[in-house]
Design an enzyme around this catalytic site. Structure first.
Site, PDB file in Angstrom:
ATOM      1  N   ASP A 153      26.731  19.142 -29.008  1.00 12.17           N
ATOM      2  CA  ASP A 153      25.700  18.153 -29.351  1.00 12.17           C
ATOM      3  C   ASP A 153      24.748  18.837 -30.321  1.00 12.17           C
ATOM      4  OD1 ASP A 153      23.587  16.388 -29.534  1.00 12.17           O
ATOM      5  OD2 ASP A 153      23.006  16.541 -27.422  1.00 12.17           O
ATOM      6  N   LYS A 161      17.969  18.211 -39.267  1.00 14.61           N
ATOM      7  CA  LYS A 161      19.055  17.226 -39.163  1.00 14.61           C
ATOM      8  C   LYS A 161      18.703  15.932 -39.894  1.00 14.61           C
ATOM      9  CE  LYS A 161      21.574  14.728 -35.505  1.00 14.61           C
ATOM     10  NZ  LYS A 161      21.720  14.618 -34.026  1.00 14.61           N
ATOM     11  N   GLU A 201      27.222   9.928 -31.142  1.00 16.09           N
ATOM     12  CA  GLU A 201      26.494  10.327 -29.939  1.00 16.09           C
ATOM     13  C   GLU A 201      26.512   9.259 -28.840  1.00 16.09           C
ATOM     14  OE1 GLU A 201      22.782  11.417 -31.679  1.00 16.09           O
ATOM     15  OE2 GLU A 201      23.591  13.251 -32.572  1.00 16.09           O
ATOM     16  N   ASP A 249      19.884   5.399 -27.250  1.00 16.77           N
ATOM     17  CA  ASP A 249      19.831   6.847 -27.481  1.00 16.77           C
ATOM     18  C   ASP A 249      18.659   7.168 -28.411  1.00 16.77           C
ATOM     19  OD1 ASP A 249      20.215   9.495 -28.042  1.00 16.77           O
ATOM     20  OD2 ASP A 249      22.284   9.311 -28.723  1.00 16.77           O
TER      21      ASP A 249
END
Length: 521
Positions: free
Chosen positions: A25, A88, A189, A211
């Site tokens: 992850d 990211k 994800e 999420d």
């Protein structure tokens, strides 16, 4: 739920082999790895300290030492300009992207133009491409896993936000190549979280995965039929996450401090980092408390050298007021995805909460009101994605009997720029993947020998308002009068959501040479 690891599956394996595939992850604020152990336990890979979480932070200290993870985070307050975090959000982005400008306003390090129309990050006089920073975080997770397992890990399944574009997915694969780590598969994800929830339970359910992590937000509706996981619709916002909730607190604190002392702290990077750290800790504390002190001794100095401390208080109601627009933004995306899937709230069996920001009571309360029941606590918000990646990694191994079928979708439309600048959609949002579609084309000039196509990804009707994936130039067009050559351009999207484009001459069957140039839009 046990820690680390919260799943069991019973594969016929006595020991791990050196070709074991790691699940990773790769998060905005924190990352971790997981693996299916002998006996079937899915384990979050621990560091020597016992902690499975690796902060997604990279730094270079004054002596030139590169630091990753906890080491980098520990020196963050004193070295904010040379500590890279939340990178990211920048992967696969152009320097001219409005997201890049937003990130630069909220970080102490400098974001600068890099090669190939991508951004670079300045750190101790050096420039790093974003995928180079991601590569160092991946390397840290790989090395932790290698130490724990007793052999060098060479392959991994890596998760990305469902709303990542093709260009961002390609950049994650490139990060793996930089360190010799084969990224055998990229999965989304929310899909990974659904795997962690559903594997081994023989379910027939329709779940919504909400999420909300440190830097990105995804929502996906997934139908689970035992070992078949079919995504019906997905959406998201890669500029919405816990960092934005922290920023809302920081803005309020700075405004009050300026009103009380007449001092502006925004130009003091050390003070700003101390405030950001405390904002994150206070936000977390307010999930279980109604009020917390917000105090930093000697946060700055006046012009005459007098130290000034920051002394405030922050309440849960105030936090909810400050961040209500962010929660509303997330719920609007939930509504859109539900609409895309053609579903009403009662059609969803469970709402799964993934990501640390979902611990916020306001989010749980508003989702509960919208769906008419509390969200499920069926997965660990911090570990579910890595666990799902590990399960999928295990299913790809030769000796595995865990056969999964993932049916995912394209998160945003893929198309080309049409006459007048409009977006001509080739593959629409939520089209299933893998997928392929061919469109006709022809020459527009007499004697034309090359065909150039600019390809975009996004849902805006104007092409230039979407993400430019690249300019594809096909050589070897037969010189003919304009409009006489019959060509076909084939768009193919893999199971990972990665695009390839090819073209051929329909009259001769000849495949044309392709070059790709990623340019600024």
């Amino acid at each position: 739920m046990s820690r680390p690891g919260s799943m069991r599956y019973d594969p016929p394996v006595d020991r791990l082999r050196p070709d074991t595939i790691l699940g990773i992850d790769l998060g905005t604020t924190n990352s971790c790895g997981a693996v299916v152990m002998p006996g079937g336990q899915v384990k979050i890979v621990p560091q020597r300290s016992g902690d499975g979480i690796v902060p997604s932070v990279f730094a270079i200290d004054e002596k030139g030492h590169e630091l990753v993870g906890h080491e980098a985070k520990r020196q963050w307050q004193l070295n904010p300009r040379n500590t890279l975090y939340a990178t990211k959000r920048l992967i696969g982005r152009s320097p001219h992207d409005e997201v890049v400008a937003g990130v630069q306003r909220s970080v102490a390090f400098r974001v600068v133009p890099g090669p190939g129309e991508e951004v670079a990050l300045a750190c101790q006089g050096q420039r790093f491409q974003v995928q180079e920073v991601s590569a160092r975080i991946l390397a840290k997770i790989r090395d932790v896993a290698s130490d724990f397992l007793g052999f060098r890990v060479a392959r991994a399944v890596v998760t990305v936000p469902a709303y990542f574009t093709d260009r961002q997915r390609q950049a994650v694969k490139a990060a793996g190549r930089l360190i010799g780590l084969e990224v055998v598969r990229i999965i989304n994800e929310p899909t990974a979280a659904a795997l962690a929830y559903g594997i081994g339970r023989r379910l027939r359910e329709r779940v919504l995965v909400f999420d909300l992590g440190g830097g990105t937000f995804d929502v996906s509706i997934i139908e689970i039929r035992d070992r078949v996981f079919e995504v019906k619709a997905t959406g998201g916002d890669i500029f919405l996450g816990g960092l934005d909730f922290d920023d809302a607190i920081v803005g309020q604190v700075l405004e009050r401090f300026r009103a009380e002392h007449g001092l502006d702290l925004t130009q003091d990077p050390v003070a700003m980092q101390r405030i950001r750290d405390l904002a994150e800790r206070s936000k977390i504390d307010l999930s279980s408390r109604s009020e917390v002190p917000f105090s930093i001794p000697f946060v700055t100095m006046t012009d005459d050298g007098r130290p000034v401390s920051l002394e405030q208080r922050l309440g849960r109601r105030e936090l909810e007021r400050l961040t209500f627009p962010l929660v509303e933004r997330a719920l609007r995306m939930v509504e859109r995805v539900m609409r895309d899937a053609g579903l009403a709230p009662h059609d969803v069996d469970e709402v799964l909460l993934v990501g640390g920001q979902t611990r916020m009571p306001l989010i749980q309360r508003m989702l509960g009101d919208w769906f008419g029941r509390p969200p499920s606590k069926g997965v660990h918000p911090d570990e579910a994605v890595a666990i799902g990646a590990a399960l999928y990694a295990w299913s790809l191994q030769d000796d595995s009997d865990l056969k999964l079928q993932l049916l995912d979708v394209i998160p945003m439309a893929i198309g080309i720029e049409a006459a007048g600048g409009a977006m001509r959609t080739v593959l629409p949002r939520n089209a299933p993947i893998p997928n392929a579609k061919a469109i006709p084309a022809t020459s527009s000039l007499d004697g034309q020998r090359e065909l150039s196509v600019r390809i975009y990804q996004g849902d805006h009707p104007e092409a230039v308002r979407n993400d430019l994936l690249g300019e594809f130039t096909f050589g070897g067009v037969r010189p003919s009068p304009a409009g006489q050559v019959r060509l076909e351009i084939l768009f193919e999207v893999s199971v990972e959501g990665i695009l390839t484009v090819s073209a051929r001459d329909l009259d001769t069957g000849k495949q044309m040479r392709t070059t790709v140039r990623v340019t600024e839009s």
